[in-house]
Scaffold this active site. Structure first.
Site, PDB file in Angstrom:
ATOM      1  N   HIS A 297      -6.968  -5.119  32.332  1.00 24.88           N
ATOM      2  CA  HIS A 297      -6.575  -5.985  33.436  1.00 24.88           C
ATOM      3  C   HIS A 297      -7.260  -7.335  33.270  1.00 24.88           C
ATOM      4  O   HIS A 297      -8.410  -7.403  32.846  1.00 24.88           O
ATOM      5  CB  HIS A 297      -6.985  -5.375  34.788  1.00 24.88           C
ATOM      6  CG  HIS A 297      -6.222  -5.937  35.940  1.00 24.88           C
ATOM      7  ND1 HIS A 297      -6.566  -7.114  36.546  1.00 24.88           N
ATOM      8  CD2 HIS A 297      -5.118  -5.484  36.578  1.00 24.88           C
ATOM      9  CE1 HIS A 297      -5.709  -7.371  37.528  1.00 24.88           C
ATOM     10  NE2 HIS A 297      -4.819  -6.406  37.562  1.00 24.88           N
ATOM     11  N   ASP A 354      -0.954   0.781  37.195  1.00 25.64           N
ATOM     12  CA  ASP A 354       0.263   1.325  36.568  1.00 25.64           C
ATOM     13  C   ASP A 354       0.016   2.621  35.812  1.00 25.64           C
ATOM     14  O   ASP A 354       0.969   3.300  35.432  1.00 25.64           O
ATOM     15  CB  ASP A 354       0.839   0.282  35.601  1.00 25.64           C
ATOM     16  CG  ASP A 354       1.382  -0.920  36.358  1.00 25.64           C
ATOM     17  OD1 ASP A 354       0.946  -2.046  36.091  1.00 25.64           O
ATOM     18  OD2 ASP A 354       2.224  -0.700  37.253  1.00 25.64           O
TER      19      ASP A 354
END
Ligand code: SDX
Length: 418
Positions: A297, A354
């Protein structure tokens, strides 16, 4: 006002330093080019703030996420998605009466204009649902040209209808119309799964799980799609056209498309005998395009708090529905192996939201083709909140600069002499 000193080319500049609510620090370079002739360069904007915002706060190092000051863990445990929509868009959690009025205002705007159904006839059955979603949202601006406030309600109400209709179109089933007697999430599930020949009863575990997942996806400050919305909206484009671009940005596999890519990756690893070491090695190999989808991320250098909550939801919902999913075991083992590997530890690569979300969507019966559409359904209030904030704060037109690296000036030579 504290300042930051910048000296170069014999100049010394004092740049204002601005401090945010949580003591984040920003060096204001708004006048840099005018006073020094220089610009900054920050491909991917990893170190650049595009705006001030009062909507969402993330501390990537500490794994903190708050919507309008409320911790994501508390909202996920105690609020409904519609409450969170109101919080993000209007800045306050509604009281019971206000919430009912807000829910009612959404309920009466869920229908699409009958003529819009014809648009679906032009899409092939294989059309990507995110492409359909983006096209249909943009086409709302051909029907509704009034001011943005009522259009905010229209879009919040109609997106789930557009999404469900695109799913029905993709499987060749008749559209199921919205029902005013159902709550927001139940109505979406009913439009997705009801068929004319039998009654569809909404499972409360499925409904509650989807409600929580929508909350977890609702906003995430200046991510790629939200920054797209703020940029396009800064030109004065209407709400529907602007949100349509956010949907397109979200569709990419490095952003919202990752939830589908994770399931595809887990299926490949499952077929390959759950050979985790092989895929961890591929993910680490610079010459191999394979990435561990759902990992890493730009902001979180600690656990993504949403991933923790979704992982718990995966266990809970499979147990409550009496289901098992081998992909969950594979995901957990993959996470364990990766988090013990120096490459991932050194780069602070953790599961993001996700990584497990697709497993929960599968467990509650949602098709893989719709996973990113579900991300868009959740993210819509965030996009709208940023659109309103950008408009209300009269942000300047977004227009970054560049460093030119092309050819120097050269004379044009007519084609007959080339
Ligand atoms: C979302 O911004 C948001 O807030 C987004 C989001 C939201 O709510 O809106 O949180 C939703 O988009 C989550 C991210 C979903 N995408 C994926 O899961 C795709 C896989 N992840 C990566 O592609 C990557 O981690 C990104 C795109 C998410 C972030 O990329 P960055 O910040 O540009 O990091 P990078 O590519 O510069 O990576 C730094 C290093 C590199 O190695 P080195 O060059 O230093 O050797 O980490 C490596 C990368 O190769 N790396 C990975 C990796 N992610 C980063 N290596 C293997 N597998 C990965 N998944």
């Amino acid at each position: 006002m504290s300042t930051a000193a910048l000296s170069f080319h014999g100049q010394s500049l004092e740049l204002p330093v601005i401090t945010g609510t949580e003591n984040e620090v920003g060096i204001d370079i708004a006048r840099l080019r005018g006073t020094s002739g220089a610009i900054t360069l920050d491909p991917g904007y990893g170190n650049t703030g595009s705006c001030k915002s009062a909507i969402t706060y993330i501390d990537g190092e500490a794994g903190i996420l708050r919507y309008r000051g409320y911790a994501i863990e508390e909202l996920a445990a105690g609020a409904s998605f519609v409450e969170v929509v109101h919080l993000l868009v209007y800045g306050v959690l509604p009281g019971a009466e206000e919430l009912q009025q807000f829910q009612d205002s959404l309920t009466i705007h869920t229908l699409l204009h009958e003529d819009m159904k014809k648009f679906y006839e032009g899409f092939p059955p294989s059309a990507k649902p995110m492409s359909v979603l983006s096209a249909m949202v943009a086409s709302l601006s051909t029907y509704y040209e009034s001011n943005d406030d009522i259009n905010i309600i229209r879009l919040l109400a109609k997106l789930k209808t557009i999404a469900a209709f695109s799913y029905k179109k993709s499987i060749g089933q008749p559209f199921v119309y919205p029902r005013n007697d159902l709550d927001f999430v139940s109505d979406f599930l009913h439009m997705m799964f009801a068929v004319p020949s039998e009654e569809y009863l909404v499972n409360s575990v499925v409904r509650d799980t989807l409600d929580m997942l929508l909350i977890l996806h609702a906003d995430h400050e200046q991510n790629c799609s939200t920054s797209t919305v703020r940029m396009v909206g800064s030109s004065g484009a209407d709400l529907f056209s602007t949100i349509s671009t956010g949907i397109s940005a979200l569709s990419g596999p490095l952003h919202g498309g990752a939830n589908t890519a994770v399931i595809n990756m887990l299926e490949v690893i499952k077929k390959d005998g759950a050979n985790y070491a092989k895929y961890i090695a591929k993910a680490k190999d610079r010459n191999d395009p394979f990435r561990l989808m759902g990992f890493g991320h730009r902001v979180y250098k600690n656990f993504d708090p949403r991933a923790r909550l979704i992982k718990q939801a995966a266990d809970r919902v499979l147990d409550q529905l009496g289901l098992t999913d081998p992909l969950l075991d594979i995901a957990k083992n993959l996470e364990r192996v990766a988090l013990e590997d120096e490459y991932f530890i050194e780069r602070k690569l953790y599961p993001n939201l996700d990584f497990y979300s697709g497993i929960v969507y599968r467990a509650i019966g949602l098709p893989t083709s719709m996973f990113t559409v579900l991300f868009a359904l959740g993210r819509l209030p965030g996009w709208i909140a940023h659109f309103r904030e950008m408009r209300n704060s009269r942000d300047r037109l977004h227009r970054p600069r560049q460093l030119y690296t092309g050819p120097e000036h050269r004379p044009f030579v007519a084609i007959e002499h080339r």
